[in-house]
Design an enzyme around this catalytic site. Structure first.
Site, PDB file in Angstrom:
ATOM      1  N   GLU A  62      10.885  -8.945  -5.177  1.00  0.00           N
ATOM      2  CA  GLU A  62      10.924  -7.960  -4.510  1.00  0.00           C
ATOM      3  C   GLU A  62      11.829  -8.306  -4.316  1.00  0.00           C
ATOM      4  O   GLU A  62      13.773  -7.270  -4.662  1.00  0.00           O
ATOM      5  CB  GLU A  62      10.240  -7.395  -3.322  1.00  0.00           C
ATOM      6  CG  GLU A  62       9.104  -7.094  -3.173  1.00  0.00           C
ATOM      7  CD  GLU A  62       8.208  -7.189  -1.691  1.00  0.00           C
ATOM      8  OE1 GLU A  62       8.423  -7.504  -0.947  1.00  0.00           O
ATOM      9  OE2 GLU A  62       6.954  -5.687  -2.398  1.00  0.00           O
ATOM     10  N   ASP A  90      10.676   0.030  -2.196  1.00  0.00           N
ATOM     11  CA  ASP A  90       9.492  -0.978  -1.542  1.00  0.00           C
ATOM     12  C   ASP A  90       9.407  -0.259  -0.240  1.00  0.00           C
ATOM     13  O   ASP A  90       9.919   0.737   0.409  1.00  0.00           O
ATOM     14  CB  ASP A  90      10.600  -1.862  -2.023  1.00  0.00           C
ATOM     15  CG  ASP A  90       8.931  -2.753  -1.815  1.00  0.00           C
ATOM     16  OD1 ASP A  90       9.831  -4.365  -1.811  1.00  0.00           O
ATOM     17  OD2 ASP A  90       7.979  -3.115  -1.770  1.00  0.00           O
ATOM     18  N   GLY A  91       8.480  -1.360   0.058  1.00  0.00           N
ATOM     19  CA  GLY A  91       8.343  -0.353   1.862  1.00  0.00           C
ATOM     20  C   GLY A  91       8.913  -2.075   2.705  1.00  0.00           C
ATOM     21  O   GLY A  91       9.257  -2.649   2.027  1.00  0.00           O
ATOM     22  N   ALA A  92       8.113  -2.089   3.909  1.00  0.00           N
ATOM     23  CA  ALA A  92       8.471  -3.248   4.870  1.00  0.00           C
ATOM     24  C   ALA A  92       7.731  -3.160   5.993  1.00  0.00           C
ATOM     25  O   ALA A  92       6.772  -2.549   5.982  1.00  0.00           O
ATOM     26  CB  ALA A  92       9.833  -2.671   5.590  1.00  0.00           C
ATOM     27  N   ASP A  93       7.732  -4.762   6.005  1.00  0.00           N
ATOM     28  CA  ASP A  93       6.551  -4.645   7.889  1.00  0.00           C
ATOM     29  C   ASP A  93       7.110  -4.096   9.058  1.00  0.00           C
ATOM     30  O   ASP A  93       6.171  -3.238   9.789  1.00  0.00           O
ATOM     31  CB  ASP A  93       6.264  -6.440   7.532  1.00  0.00           C
ATOM     32  CG  ASP A  93       5.452  -6.745   6.333  1.00  0.00           C
ATOM     33  OD1 ASP A  93       4.434  -5.870   6.284  1.00  0.00           O
ATOM     34  OD2 ASP A  93       6.584  -7.700   5.655  1.00  0.00           O
ATOM     35  N   GLY A  96       5.247  -9.318   4.064  1.00  0.00           N
ATOM     36  CA  GLY A  96       3.212  -8.754   4.065  1.00  0.00           C
ATOM     37  C   GLY A  96       2.320  -8.912   3.786  1.00  0.00           C
ATOM     38  O   GLY A  96       1.066  -9.114   3.185  1.00  0.00           O
ATOM     39  N   SER A 108       0.735  -0.908  -0.067  1.00  0.00           N
ATOM     40  CA  SER A 108       0.197   0.155  -0.241  1.00  0.00           C
ATOM     41  C   SER A 108       0.963   1.500  -0.355  1.00  0.00           C
ATOM     42  O   SER A 108       0.261   1.993  -0.727  1.00  0.00           O
ATOM     43  CB  SER A 108      -0.792   0.241   1.496  1.00  0.00           C
ATOM     44  OG  SER A 108      -0.492  -0.097   2.351  1.00  0.00           O
ATOM     45  N   THR A 109       2.294   1.530   0.422  1.00  0.00           N
ATOM     46  CA  THR A 109       3.134   1.991   0.740  1.00  0.00           C
ATOM     47  C   THR A 109       3.567   2.227  -0.818  1.00  0.00           C
ATOM     48  O   THR A 109       3.582   3.456  -1.044  1.00  0.00           O
ATOM     49  CB  THR A 109       4.216   2.658   1.488  1.00  0.00           C
ATOM     50  OG1 THR A 109       3.710   1.507   3.086  1.00  0.00           O
ATOM     51  CG2 THR A 109       4.907   3.249   1.630  1.00  0.00           C
TER      52      THR A 109
HETATM   53  O1  DER Z   1       5.003  -7.221   1.190  1.00  0.00           O
HETATM   54  C1  DER Z   1       5.968  -6.641   1.667  1.00  0.00           C
HETATM   55  O2  DER Z   1       7.119  -6.903   0.965  1.00  0.00           O
HETATM   56  C2  DER Z   1       5.878  -4.855   1.396  1.00  0.00           C
HETATM   57  O3  DER Z   1       6.507  -4.583   0.690  1.00  0.00           O
HETATM   58  C3  DER Z   1       5.728  -5.349   2.970  1.00  0.00           C
HETATM   59  O4  DER Z   1       5.419  -5.376   3.610  1.00  0.00           O
HETATM   60  C4  DER Z   1       5.130  -3.372   3.207  1.00  0.00           C
HETATM   61  O5  DER Z   1       2.992  -3.111   2.799  1.00  0.00           O
HETATM   62  P1  DER Z   1       2.781  -2.199   3.618  1.00  0.00           P
HETATM   63  O6  DER Z   1       3.145  -1.399   2.614  1.00  0.00           O
HETATM   64  O7  DER Z   1       1.364  -2.482   2.323  1.00  0.00           O
HETATM   65  O8  DER Z   1       3.139  -2.502   4.190  1.00  0.00           O
END
Ligand code: DER
Length: 220
Positions: free
Chosen positions: A103, A81-84, A96, A30-31
């Site tokens: 990725e 990219d995002g992260a949990d 997540g 989502s980010t």
């Molecule tokens: O699946 C992933 O690795 C995503 O980057 C997740 O870790 C982050 O997703 P979010 O931005 O929706 O929290």
């Protein structure tokens, strides 16, 4: 600021790290969706994107951003990219969104991983978020037993989830990941493990952290 507003803030801030005329590595979640929507505003100033999931590919293409085959790309400047979770060294738990394998593949093409996250993702020690592990279906039970034996983790198969690669996700709870490099290296070798959702070898160099007082730029 709501969590969604923080995600929009960092998604836009990531534009500053896009190299004009380059191919951009794009993550999932989502980010990242906020980043993709912002990237559309400068799509005439980039050469295209390499995507880490079917979902991100569809969103990029909906904005008219060319998505390139990863096999036609050798080296890209940045991967966004995002992260949990992200710790003090830029090591992350990811997966997540069940996209961890692609990725890590796209992150491997990039010179710099730029993580975009809201402040809730910042932790001292990784492991409060259940660790995602992509496994071949036939190895799920054995890999679960290995996490229990080696690290005391409790693994469960993520219900109703098949990855873009046709595999399963184990979510491993109860881990204290004080040495993410060691756990990533060890568990990656277990037969049937496709990807461990620890990004230590492919940790972030920069994290744009969305906080109530604005975007904090962390460098590692
Ligand atoms: O699946 C992933 O690795 C995503 O980057 C997740 O870790 C982050 O997703 P979010 O931005 O929706 O929290």
């Amino acid at each position: 600021l709501t969590q969604d507003q923080l995600k929009a803030l960092v998604g836009r801030a990531a534009l500053d790290h896009v190299v004009p005329g380059s191919i951009v590595g794009v993550g999932t979640g989502s980010t990242v969706n906020c980043f993709i929507d912002a990237l559309a505003e400068i799509k005439d100033r980039i050469a295209g994107a390499v995507s880490s999931s079917v979902a991100s590919t569809q969103r990029l293409q909906a904005h008219g951003i060319p998505v390139l085959d990863s096999n036609t790309v050798e080296r890209i400047p940045v991967y966004i990219d995002g992260a949990d979770e992200i710790d003090g060294r830029g090591c992350m738990i990811k997966g997540g969104g069940a996209a961890l394998t692609r990725e890590k593949i796209v992150a491997d093409l990039a010179e710099r991983f730029i993580c975009i996250a809201d402040e809730s993702k910042r932790v001292a020690v990784l492991g409060r978020f259940p660790l995602p592990v992509e496994v071949l279906p036939m190895a799920a039970a054995q890999v679960a037993r290995r996490f229990q034996a080696a690290y005391g983790g409790e693994a469960t198969v993520r219900a109703g989830c098949t990855t873009d690669n046709g595999n399963l996700i184990l979510d491993v709870r109860g881990l204290q990941i004080t040495d993410p490099f060691a756990m990533e290296a060890e568990a990656t070798l277990w037969p049937g493990v496709v990807t461990v959702g620890i990004f230590a070898r492919h940790r972030a160099r920069v994290c744009l952290l969305g906080t109530a007082s604005g975007v904090q730029t962390l460098t590692f």
